[in-house]
Design an enzyme around this catalytic site. Structure first.
Site, PDB file in Angstrom:
ATOM      1  N   ASP A   1       1.819   7.432 -26.373  1.00 23.84           N
ATOM      2  CA  ASP A   1       1.115   7.651 -25.328  1.00 23.84           C
ATOM      3  C   ASP A   1       0.435   8.933 -25.287  1.00 23.84           C
ATOM      4  O   ASP A   1      -0.737   9.268 -25.284  1.00 23.84           O
ATOM      5  CB  ASP A   1       1.446   7.079 -24.109  1.00 23.84           C
ATOM      6  CG  ASP A   1       2.775   7.605 -23.443  1.00 23.84           C
ATOM      7  OD1 ASP A   1       3.361   8.455 -24.069  1.00 23.84           O
ATOM      8  OD2 ASP A   1       3.223   7.328 -22.343  1.00 23.84           O
TER       9      ASP A   1
ATOM     10  N   SER B   1      11.588   2.154 -13.893  1.00 26.07           N
ATOM     11  CA  SER B   1      11.519   2.094 -12.358  1.00 26.07           C
ATOM     12  C   SER B   1      10.682   3.128 -11.801  1.00 26.07           C
ATOM     13  O   SER B   1      10.464   3.025 -10.727  1.00 26.07           O
ATOM     14  CB  SER B   1      12.904   2.225 -12.174  1.00 26.07           C
ATOM     15  OG  SER B   1      13.506   3.417 -12.443  1.00 26.07           O
TER      16      SER B   1
ATOM     17  N   ASP C   1       3.707   3.974 -19.235  1.00 27.06           N
ATOM     18  CA  ASP C   1       4.353   3.057 -18.125  1.00 27.06           C
ATOM     19  C   ASP C   1       3.556   2.816 -16.931  1.00 27.06           C
ATOM     20  O   ASP C   1       3.597   1.844 -16.458  1.00 27.06           O
ATOM     21  CB  ASP C   1       5.689   4.082 -17.500  1.00 27.06           C
ATOM     22  CG  ASP C   1       6.442   4.605 -18.730  1.00 27.06           C
ATOM     23  OD1 ASP C   1       6.218   3.979 -19.573  1.00 27.06           O
ATOM     24  OD2 ASP C   1       7.259   5.496 -18.391  1.00 27.06           O
TER      25      ASP C   1
END
Ligand code: ADP
Ligand code: MG
Length: 295
Positions: free
Chosen positions: A49, A141, A191
């Site tokens: 990314d 998370s 993410d």
């Protein structure tokens, strides 16, 4: 040998009820609402990314729920079911990058980033988090936390970005800025895009070239395991990580240095160049073989 333990996702109803209960127990009032965002598994494309490359994540059924109420001042109070008796506090007024320590940097940083982006109507908030996304296991998370916070703040402060895919990119940028500049985790965007842009039955093909617009940089690829009678097993190797421990930042800096030495904007440009060269040399070789074998 330890028995295999499966981590079941919390259902929508349970997540909402548990987040509401933690909020009421902590602050003595009902929250204004509950929002949620998922963790993710990346099928292929690691460390691509921030090198402007490609990745292919899917969203997990495991989500982080946030019960939240806006405040009329700039205070932030957050609690998590990880340590349900500890409320962390911060103040957005005069807050600077890296100004909050510990896990509360992630949600506080989202409000800070939105304000830095010019959304001055974003004030403080009280929030309670309940999550079944394993922490520090590579299932994001942290993005589930920053993205659920961004969706909640978007809604309560009427920013209007949460309802469309293109709009969500504004919230994603705030979530990334929070991780990068408040929590000190130099994550590249995979993410947060996965958490906010994946759709059911699809993997998200994300092209991270900075010159692409939000309409150009994703496509939904069919990924319907049920349809083919398949299951995806995500196995915890028991090697925990923490993205803000410096190693991730070091890898990112090394890639940026490599691009600088090669004289390209990012390693994607170099990789595309190599791919073109390889195609060309294959064509040349084929042509040469044809020439040689011609009678
Ligand atoms: P990953 O995102 O892969 O789980 P990271 O190191 O990027 O790993 O993020 C984990 C960190 O995010 C935790 O150490 C903690 O600071 C924060 N965090 C994420 N979810 C929660 C939560 N529900 N409660 C408290 N902190 C959380
Ligand atoms: Mg993370």
């Amino acid at each position: 040998m330890t028995a295999v333990e499966f981590i079941e996702p919390i259902s929508h109803e349970d997540g909402v009820a548990q987040a509401k209960a933690l909020f009421s127990k902590t602050y003595g009032v009902e929250p204004e609402g509950v929002w949620a965002a998922p963790g993710r598994v990346n099928l292929i494309g690691e460390h691509t990314d921030y090198n402007a490359g490609l990745c292919l994540p899917i969203a997990l059924p495991h989500r982080t729920f946030i019960a939240l109420s806006p405040r009329e001042d700039t205070k932030v109070r957050v609690v998590s079911d990880v340590a349900p008796d500890k409320v962390a506090e911060a103040d957005l007024d005069g807050l600077e990058a890296r100004g909050v320590d510990g896990w509360s940097a992630y949600p506080t940083g989202v409000a800070w980033a939105l304000r830095e982006a010019g959304f001055s109507k974003v004030q403080g908030f009280d929030a309670a988090f309940v999550s079944c996304v394993p922490l520090g296991s590579g299932l994001s998370s942290s993005a589930a936390m920053t993205c659920s916070t961004a969706l909640a703040l978007d809604d309560v402060y009427g920013l209007g970005y949460g309802d469309s895919d293109a709009g969500r990119v504004t919230l994603i940028n705030a979530a990334i800025k929070s991780e990068n500049e408040m929590a000190g985790a130099s994550t590249g965007g995979l993410d947060q895009n996965a958490s906010m842009r994946c759709t059911a039955g699809h993997a998200l093909l994300l092209d991270c070239r900075p010159e692409l617009t939000p309409l150009e940089n994703v496509s939904q690829q069919e990924f319907d395991l049920d349809k083919y009678g398949l299951e995806l097993l995500v196995v915890d190797t028991q090697a925990p990580h923490q993205l803000n421990d410096g190693q991730y930042a070091q890898r990112r800096a090394t890639c940026e240095e490599a691009a600088r030495i090669l004289g390209v904007a990012n390693l994607r440009v170099a990789a595309d160049g190599i791919a073109k060269l390889m195609t060309r040399s294959r064509l040349l070789r084929k042509h040469w073989t044809l020439c040689r074998t011609r009678p």
